[in-house]
Scaffold this motif. Structure first.
Motif, PDB file in Angstrom:
ATOM      1  N   ALA A 275      42.994 -22.378  22.537  1.00 56.40           N
ATOM      2  CA  ALA A 275      42.411 -23.025  21.282  1.00 56.40           C
ATOM      3  C   ALA A 275      40.954 -23.323  21.682  1.00 56.40           C
ATOM      4  O   ALA A 275      40.547 -23.937  22.561  1.00 56.40           O
ATOM      5  CB  ALA A 275      43.110 -24.383  21.397  1.00 56.40           C
ATOM      6  N   LEU A 276      40.198 -22.429  21.161  1.00 60.68           N
ATOM      7  CA  LEU A 276      38.773 -22.595  21.503  1.00 60.68           C
ATOM      8  C   LEU A 276      37.935 -23.926  21.171  1.00 60.68           C
ATOM      9  O   LEU A 276      38.068 -24.283  19.918  1.00 60.68           O
ATOM     10  CB  LEU A 276      38.004 -21.392  20.727  1.00 60.68           C
ATOM     11  N   LEU A 277      37.279 -24.223  22.069  1.00 59.77           N
ATOM     12  CA  LEU A 277      36.304 -25.755  21.529  1.00 59.77           C
ATOM     13  C   LEU A 277      34.970 -25.235  21.306  1.00 59.77           C
ATOM     14  O   LEU A 277      34.256 -24.232  21.622  1.00 59.77           O
ATOM     15  CB  LEU A 277      36.569 -26.500  23.043  1.00 59.77           C
ATOM     16  N   PRO A 278      34.556 -26.088  20.100  1.00 56.16           N
ATOM     17  CA  PRO A 278      33.253 -25.587  19.542  1.00 56.16           C
ATOM     18  C   PRO A 278      32.081 -26.235  20.487  1.00 56.16           C
ATOM     19  O   PRO A 278      31.498 -27.021  20.112  1.00 56.16           O
ATOM     20  CB  PRO A 278      33.224 -26.489  18.389  1.00 56.16           C
ATOM     21  N   ILE A 279      31.607 -25.346  21.572  1.00 60.10           N
ATOM     22  CA  ILE A 279      30.778 -25.751  22.345  1.00 60.10           C
ATOM     23  C   ILE A 279      30.205 -24.198  22.549  1.00 60.10           C
ATOM     24  O   ILE A 279      30.698 -23.429  23.090  1.00 60.10           O
ATOM     25  CB  ILE A 279      30.804 -26.587  23.406  1.00 60.10           C
ATOM     26  N   GLY A 280      28.863 -24.292  23.221  1.00 54.82           N
ATOM     27  CA  GLY A 280      28.100 -23.067  23.424  1.00 54.82           C
ATOM     28  C   GLY A 280      28.093 -21.890  22.694  1.00 54.82           C
ATOM     29  O   GLY A 280      27.543 -22.259  21.547  1.00 54.82           O
ATOM     30  N   PRO A 281      28.615 -20.737  22.779  1.00 55.48           N
ATOM     31  CA  PRO A 281      28.145 -19.650  21.998  1.00 55.48           C
ATOM     32  C   PRO A 281      28.778 -19.677  20.720  1.00 55.48           C
ATOM     33  O   PRO A 281      29.680 -20.433  20.561  1.00 55.48           O
ATOM     34  CB  PRO A 281      28.619 -18.397  22.842  1.00 55.48           C
ATOM     35  N   ASP A 282      28.215 -18.634  19.814  1.00 57.50           N
ATOM     36  CA  ASP A 282      29.006 -18.499  18.368  1.00 57.50           C
ATOM     37  C   ASP A 282      30.481 -18.197  18.507  1.00 57.50           C
ATOM     38  O   ASP A 282      30.893 -17.822  19.734  1.00 57.50           O
ATOM     39  CB  ASP A 282      28.294 -17.307  17.904  1.00 57.50           C
ATOM     40  N   PRO A 283      31.503 -18.825  17.932  1.00 55.80           N
ATOM     41  CA  PRO A 283      32.851 -18.588  17.990  1.00 55.80           C
ATOM     42  C   PRO A 283      33.158 -17.236  18.253  1.00 55.80           C
ATOM     43  O   PRO A 283      34.044 -16.779  19.122  1.00 55.80           O
ATOM     44  CB  PRO A 283      33.530 -19.149  16.927  1.00 55.80           C
ATOM     45  N   ARG A 284      32.466 -16.335  17.424  1.00 57.58           N
ATOM     46  CA  ARG A 284      32.769 -14.622  17.555  1.00 57.58           C
ATOM     47  C   ARG A 284      32.732 -14.188  18.921  1.00 57.58           C
ATOM     48  O   ARG A 284      33.101 -13.583  19.680  1.00 57.58           O
ATOM     49  CB  ARG A 284      32.238 -13.969  16.322  1.00 57.58           C
ATOM     50  N   GLU A 285      31.204 -14.792  19.308  1.00 62.15           N
ATOM     51  CA  GLU A 285      30.947 -14.299  20.759  1.00 62.15           C
ATOM     52  C   GLU A 285      31.883 -14.706  22.022  1.00 62.15           C
ATOM     53  O   GLU A 285      32.300 -13.818  22.637  1.00 62.15           O
ATOM     54  CB  GLU A 285      29.593 -14.688  21.175  1.00 62.15           C
ATOM     55  N   ALA A 286      32.210 -15.834  21.578  1.00 61.34           N
ATOM     56  CA  ALA A 286      33.162 -16.600  22.640  1.00 61.34           C
ATOM     57  C   ALA A 286      34.320 -15.797  22.530  1.00 61.34           C
ATOM     58  O   ALA A 286      34.809 -15.499  23.783  1.00 61.34           O
ATOM     59  CB  ALA A 286      33.452 -18.043  22.476  1.00 61.34           C
ATOM     60  N   LEU A 287      34.853 -15.488  21.547  1.00 62.72           N
ATOM     61  CA  LEU A 287      36.558 -14.773  21.525  1.00 62.72           C
ATOM     62  C   LEU A 287      36.484 -13.466  22.003  1.00 62.72           C
ATOM     63  O   LEU A 287      37.012 -13.000  22.665  1.00 62.72           O
ATOM     64  CB  LEU A 287      36.757 -14.835  19.931  1.00 62.72           C
ATOM     65  N   ARG A 288      35.025 -12.873  21.907  1.00 66.48           N
ATOM     66  CA  ARG A 288      34.811 -11.526  22.423  1.00 66.48           C
ATOM     67  C   ARG A 288      34.782 -11.583  24.002  1.00 66.48           C
ATOM     68  O   ARG A 288      35.400 -10.904  24.723  1.00 66.48           O
ATOM     69  CB  ARG A 288      33.692 -10.779  22.027  1.00 66.48           C
ATOM     70  N   SER A 289      34.283 -12.752  24.562  1.00 63.87           N
ATOM     71  CA  SER A 289      34.058 -12.571  25.886  1.00 63.87           C
ATOM     72  C   SER A 289      35.360 -13.104  26.598  1.00 63.87           C
ATOM     73  O   SER A 289      35.561 -12.779  27.881  1.00 63.87           O
ATOM     74  CB  SER A 289      33.027 -13.929  26.208  1.00 63.87           C
ATOM     75  N   LEU A 290      36.297 -13.682  25.933  1.00 63.15           N
ATOM     76  CA  LEU A 290      37.570 -14.123  26.427  1.00 63.15           C
ATOM     77  C   LEU A 290      38.839 -12.973  26.272  1.00 63.15           C
ATOM     78  O   LEU A 290      39.761 -13.295  26.817  1.00 63.15           O
ATOM     79  CB  LEU A 290      37.864 -15.377  25.868  1.00 63.15           C
ATOM     80  N   ALA A 291      38.259 -12.012  25.426  1.00 59.39           N
ATOM     81  CA  ALA A 291      39.360 -11.214  25.113  1.00 59.39           C
ATOM     82  C   ALA A 291      39.980 -10.349  26.382  1.00 59.39           C
ATOM     83  O   ALA A 291      39.539 -10.216  27.303  1.00 59.39           O
ATOM     84  CB  ALA A 291      38.960 -10.071  23.960  1.00 59.39           C
ATOM     85  N   PRO A 292      41.295  -9.875  26.297  1.00 58.78           N
ATOM     86  CA  PRO A 292      41.642  -9.133  27.274  1.00 58.78           C
ATOM     87  C   PRO A 292      41.009  -7.879  27.518  1.00 58.78           C
ATOM     88  O   PRO A 292      40.838  -7.388  28.792  1.00 58.78           O
ATOM     89  CB  PRO A 292      43.215  -8.699  26.463  1.00 58.78           C
ATOM     90  N   SER A 293      40.291  -7.173  26.660  1.00 61.89           N
ATOM     91  CA  SER A 293      39.693  -6.060  26.777  1.00 61.89           C
ATOM     92  C   SER A 293      38.349  -6.253  27.409  1.00 61.89           C
ATOM     93  O   SER A 293      37.645  -5.123  27.630  1.00 61.89           O
ATOM     94  CB  SER A 293      39.286  -5.303  25.526  1.00 61.89           C
ATOM     95  N   SER A 294      37.736  -7.510  27.613  1.00 61.78           N
ATOM     96  CA  SER A 294      36.413  -7.726  28.275  1.00 61.78           C
ATOM     97  C   SER A 294      36.295  -7.240  29.661  1.00 61.78           C
ATOM     98  O   SER A 294      37.562  -7.572  30.522  1.00 61.78           O
ATOM     99  CB  SER A 294      36.048  -9.024  27.985  1.00 61.78           C
TER     100      SER A 294
END
Length: 318
Positions: free
Chosen positions: A299-318
């Motif tokens: 459940a991504l909290l709205p702080i820091g980078p753009d949501p898309r960037e945050a999700l890419r950084s947390l992804a299993p493929s990262s």
């Protein structure tokens, strides 16, 4: 490994979510789980992803009070038919705030209501005609006109032991919220005792930010907003966190909301919210899996980078 995300995402219009869902699948996310409170309903954001075959869809959760049993069956059947074999219906009692205060529906016998709804849905998904007086409601002559094949799995949002055992025994597993990895180990033991094959889905607040003070400042109001609700207050006491939250509850009961927020200890925030670098976040999420979670749902909290960037950084493929 399953790796889910809570949708819809704040700050991104629903019309842009289908493209986002494809991108999430590209970087390794496997699941989308909708939350329903005072924003989007639980089904619409998932319907936008029905055409993406790489993603499993789930509701976390649909309240067992705020829709009639037949309407829940119809909505679930429609989504299950749009995404065959990829939809899981998560239901739960929710809270007195959502049921009674917001929807003017009596919040009575939440365990019985949820138990009876599971039993009704199991039958409804077969296409059988139902004429039944359950303990908490009655259904007279309903037959589901769109029978999903296969029938969706059913998970129960569970807090304390009775609901945990209900989800493991009568449904296909449970959905957890507001828990730490240590809490999960205790809860998972109860679920596995009842049913070793039960699924354990857990929503985990996550913020890939190394500004711990900023994260804690954002999460403290969320803690007071949720963990002062009677059902969550009883849950946290059952988990053994009563002493840590006592000052917050005392200030809240006295009507001092500002003091209640300030009284939330940093260790409570750090227990229920994963934060730090993306790598640190992924390591902490892995602790939940080691504790028994089968599907972590970020459940991504709205702080820091753009949501898309945050999700890419947390992804299993990262």
């Amino acid at each position: 490994m399953a790796w889910g995300i809570t949708v819809p995402l704040d700050g991104i219009p629903l019309a842009e979510h289908p493209a986002l869902y494809r991108e999430l699948a590209d970087v390794g996310y496997t699941d989308l789980w909708s939350a329903e409170s005072n924003g989007a309903d639980a089904f619409t954001p998932l319907a936008l992803a029905a055409a993406e075959p790489r993603l499993r869809l789930g509701t976390a959760i649909v309240s067992s009070f705020t829709r009639g049993p037949a309407v829940i069956a119809q909505s679930a059947a429609a989504l299950a038919s749009a995404a065959p074999g990829r939809f899981t219906l998560g239901i739960g009692a929710s809270s007195n705030v959502i049921a009674a205060k917001w929807n003017d529906i009596a919040f009575e016998a939440p365990y019985s209501r949820t138990r009876d709804l599971v039993a009704f849905l199991r039958t409804a998904f077969t296409g059988a005609r139902i004429k039944e007086h359950y303990d908490s409601f009655a259904v007279d002559g309903f037959r589901l006109g769109l029978v999903p094949e296969p029938a969706p799995k059913i998970l129960v949002a569970a807090l304390r032991e009775r609901m945990l055992r209900l989800g493991a025994r009568d449904a296909d597993g449970v959905i957890l919220n507001w828990v730490s990895p240590r809490d999960v180990r205790r809860v998972a033991a109860i679920v596995r005792e009842e049913n070793p094959a039960a699924e354990i889905v857990t929503r985990i607040m996550v913020c890939p930010s190394q500004d711990a003070d900023a994260v804690r400042a954002m999460v403290r109001p969320l803690v007071t907003g949720y963990l002062t609700v009677p059902v969550y207050r009883a849950y946290q006491t059952w988990l053994g966190h009563g002493a840590a939250l006592a000052d917050m509850w005392e200030a809240w009961d006295a009507g001092d909301r500002k003091a209640a927020v300030a009284a939330v200890p940093a260790e409570v925030v750090d227990a229920v919210c994963v934060h730090g670098s993306p790598a640190e976040c992924r390591e902490r999420i892995a602790e939940y899996v080691q504790g028994g979670v089968t599907t972590p749902v970020l459940a991504l909290l709205p702080i820091g980078p753009d949501p898309r960037e945050a999700l890419r950084s947390l992804a299993p493929s990262s």
